[in-house]
Design a protein around this motif. Structure first.
Motif, PDB file in Angstrom:
ATOM      1  N   HIS A 105       0.861  -1.189   0.000  1.00  0.00           N
ATOM      2  CA  HIS A 105       0.000   0.000   0.000  1.00  0.00           C
ATOM      3  C   HIS A 105       0.898   1.241   0.000  1.00  0.00           C
ATOM      4  O   HIS A 105       2.113   1.138  -0.046  1.00  0.00           O
ATOM      5  N   SER A 110       3.851   0.577  -3.859  1.00  0.00           N
ATOM      6  CA  SER A 110       2.645   0.068  -4.511  1.00  0.00           C
ATOM      7  C   SER A 110       2.824   0.096  -6.029  1.00  0.00           C
ATOM      8  O   SER A 110       3.830   0.588  -6.546  1.00  0.00           O
ATOM      9  N   LEU A 114      -3.530   1.973  -7.923  1.00  0.00           N
ATOM     10  CA  LEU A 114      -3.364   2.414  -6.535  1.00  0.00           C
ATOM     11  C   LEU A 114      -2.195   3.412  -6.449  1.00  0.00           C
ATOM     12  O   LEU A 114      -2.316   4.515  -5.931  1.00  0.00           O
ATOM     13  N   MET A 118      -2.119   7.507  -5.515  1.00  0.00           N
ATOM     14  CA  MET A 118      -1.361   8.030  -4.366  1.00  0.00           C
ATOM     15  C   MET A 118      -0.274   9.002  -4.829  1.00  0.00           C
ATOM     16  O   MET A 118      -0.042  10.025  -4.216  1.00  0.00           O
ATOM     17  N   TYR A 275      -9.216   4.412  -4.017  1.00  0.00           N
ATOM     18  CA  TYR A 275      -8.060   3.908  -3.272  1.00  0.00           C
ATOM     19  C   TYR A 275      -7.813   4.731  -2.017  1.00  0.00           C
ATOM     20  O   TYR A 275      -6.900   4.465  -1.262  1.00  0.00           O
ATOM     21  N   ASN A 280      -4.265   2.991   2.942  1.00  0.00           N
ATOM     22  CA  ASN A 280      -3.365   3.760   2.071  1.00  0.00           C
ATOM     23  C   ASN A 280      -2.943   5.074   2.715  1.00  0.00           C
ATOM     24  O   ASN A 280      -1.832   5.548   2.492  1.00  0.00           O
ATOM     25  N   THR A 284       0.922   5.732   3.176  1.00  0.00           N
ATOM     26  CA  THR A 284       1.474   6.858   2.423  1.00  0.00           C
ATOM     27  C   THR A 284       2.154   7.840   3.383  1.00  0.00           C
ATOM     28  O   THR A 284       3.253   8.336   3.115  1.00  0.00           O
TER      29      THR A 284
END
Ligand code: HEM
Length: 486
Positions: A105, A110, A114, A118, A275, A280, A284
């Motif tokens: 993630h 990733s 996705l 991000m 997403y 996430n 992130t």
């Protein structure tokens, strides 16, 4: 480490080397440790990477444990793969180590849609904050002041600047993510910084490398337990912050990346596929926190060490600072253009320190034909940054710390496309402009206020430029004396 080598004959039809190398040995293999002495230089000329690429060319296969890695070596091959063939080499490798860090993630580890969501969101949010109420530049300047004050408190006596520099740099990314900075002696903050620092070291250890190549046995033996626990602790901190923020959240008061993400999450809530979920968000934020802290602070710590080692270069930077800035006048991003020598020294610092020598592994999303070879789908590819930053065909004196690599005969700054510490192409560092801003403002701010000397009894020849191996190449721990300039 036992190692055997041979050419051709295997199914991927690239040349191959068999070995039971670990990341640590892998690092030493590819590493050109900074040095200026001729004997060391000769040693490095003969470094294994040199031998490998000279024997096997710009692309070769390494067998590490049960896995096969394809190494791309030298500016031309790395650029061609990452930039010209961006789609073919633009996925992140799936390795047990990367899984551990991310559960696939977040943004760094990733892939697919996705990752696209991000990355796009991260780049645009970083950009928006750059222009916001309190610009990123102003946040960095605040931190330059705080770091300078903490250096001053040592009154020119020897101290290890490691954790202070890490805290200052981390505070920049913290104020972007969380919307606030921490005092350097805040125990919670101290714990976060230590967790990150420890993981950076652990990622290079034999235990974790063994886990990476033999995950089943590694798991049974619990070789990765320390890293896993550290990541869990970091995630818990982020999760608690997110929970608290959700209660206070107001769309009219977006103070950090987390707020911006929560808003995006709300906007996307009606979509059937999104997403922007909590997992996430946590990963992130963890990615940005870790990448935003370790890399830039390691580079600044190399900078202080190199300035002690090369006092004449330190002096020239300070002369340039004095020409353009009044004492106490904080450097700003605009000043960079007026200061080509300082700019060249910072570029050279990044090139020479080579802090991410192996890059982050990529993989091929399909079977890829490259320079006459077939690289099967899903192969781990290492676009070797050390081979670019020390490429003999691109740099006059690759093994020397030489700011002239970035200056023309009139002293004007010149770019060099083989300057690739942030990698290149679609997976290139998402924090490059932030990092560049930080490096300039911290480096110039510190050299404006202080001259760095080795502790009494330590000569500049004694200063050790051989890096310690972890996830990144960090300087061997050292102390410095920061003498005030005015
Ligand atoms: C990725 C270097 C600072 C965020 C990377 C990569 C390198 C790198 C080599 C891998 C690129 C690739 O896979 O081809 C550096 C260096 C830095 C630095 C040398 C400082 C001197 C930062 C900062 C941030 C950051 C301050 C925080 C905003 C990221 C992210 C990625 C990344 C999010 C993943 C990009 C992706 O996979 O799409 N960095 N970095 N980095 N970096 Fe940095």
């Amino acid at each position: 480490t036992a190692m055997s080598a041979g050419v051709g004959g295997d199914e991927s039809s690239t040349s191959f080397i068999s070995s039971n190398l670990g990341l640590e040995s892998l690092m030493s293999t590819f590493l050109h440790p900074p040095a200026e002495e001729t004997s060391q230089q000769q040693d490095m000329e003969q470094s294994l990477n040199q031998q490998l690429s000279e024997k096997y060319g710009e692309i070769y296969t390494l067998h590490v444990g049960p896995r096969k890695l394809v190494v791309l070596s030298g500016y031309k091959a790395v650029k061609e793969a990452l930039v010209t063939r961006a789609e073919d080499f633009g996925e992140r490798a799936n390795t047990p180590m990367f899984d551990l860090a991310s559960n696939r993630h977040g943004v760094i580890f990733s892939n697919g849609e996705l990752w696209k969501s991000m990355r796009r969101f991260t780049l645009s949010t970083l950009r928006d904050f750059g222009m916001g109420k309190k610009s990123i530049e102003a946040k960095i300047q605040d931190e330059v002041i705080a770091l300078t004050e903490s250096f001053k408190s040592h009154n020119g006596k020897p101290f290890n600047a490691h954790l202070l520099v890490n805290s200052a740099v981390s505070n920049v990314i913290c104020s972007i993510i969380f919307g606030n900075r921490f005092e350097y002696d805040d125990p919670t903050f101290g714990k976060l910084i230590r967790l990150l620092d420890e993981n950076t070291k652990l990622f290079g250890t034999r235990k974790v490398v063994l886990y990476n190549y033999y995950p089943f046995i590694g798991s049974l033996l619990g070789l990765h337990n320390n890293i896993k626990q550290n990541i869990q602790n970091l995630k818990d901190f982020i999760l608690n912050f997110v929970k608290k923020r959700k209660l206070e959240f107001s769309a009219n008061d977006i103070t950090g990346y987390i707020d911006a993400y929560l808003m995006k999450q709300e906007q996307e809530s009606t979509k059937t596929e999104t997403y922007f979920d909590e997992e996430n968000l946590i990963y992130t934020v963890l990615d940005l926190f870790a990448a935003g802290t370790e890399t830039t602070s390691t580079t600044i710590r190399w900078g202080i060490l190199l300035m002690m080692k090369y006092p004449e270069i330190q002096k020239r930077v300070q002369d340039e600072i004095k020409t353009h800035l009044k004492p106490g006048q904080l450097p700003s991003v605009e000043d960079r253009k007026k200061m080509p020598y300082t700019d060249a020294v910072i570029h050279e610092l990044q090139r020479f320190a080579n802090i991410v020598p192996l890059n982050l592994s990529h993989t091929t999303p399909t079977d890829v034909y490259f320079r006459g070879y077939c690289i099967p789908k899903g192969t781990e590819v290492i676009p070797l940054l050390s081979s670019v930053l020390y490429d003999k065909t691109q740099w006059k004196t690759p093994y020397q710390f030489n700011p002239n690599h970035f200056l023309d005969k009139d002293g004007k700054f010149v770019r060099n496309d083989a300057f690739m510490p942030f990698s290149a192409g679609r997976r290139a560092c998402a924090g490059e402009s932030l990092a560049k801003m930080e490096l300039f403002l911290f480096f110039t701010g510190l050299l404006q206020a202080f001259t760095f000397y080795p502790p009494p009894g330590v000569s500049r020849e004694d200063l050790n430029l051989v890096p310690r191996i972890g996830f990144t190449l960090v300087p061997t721990p050292y102390k410095t004396c920061a003498k005030l300039n005015y």
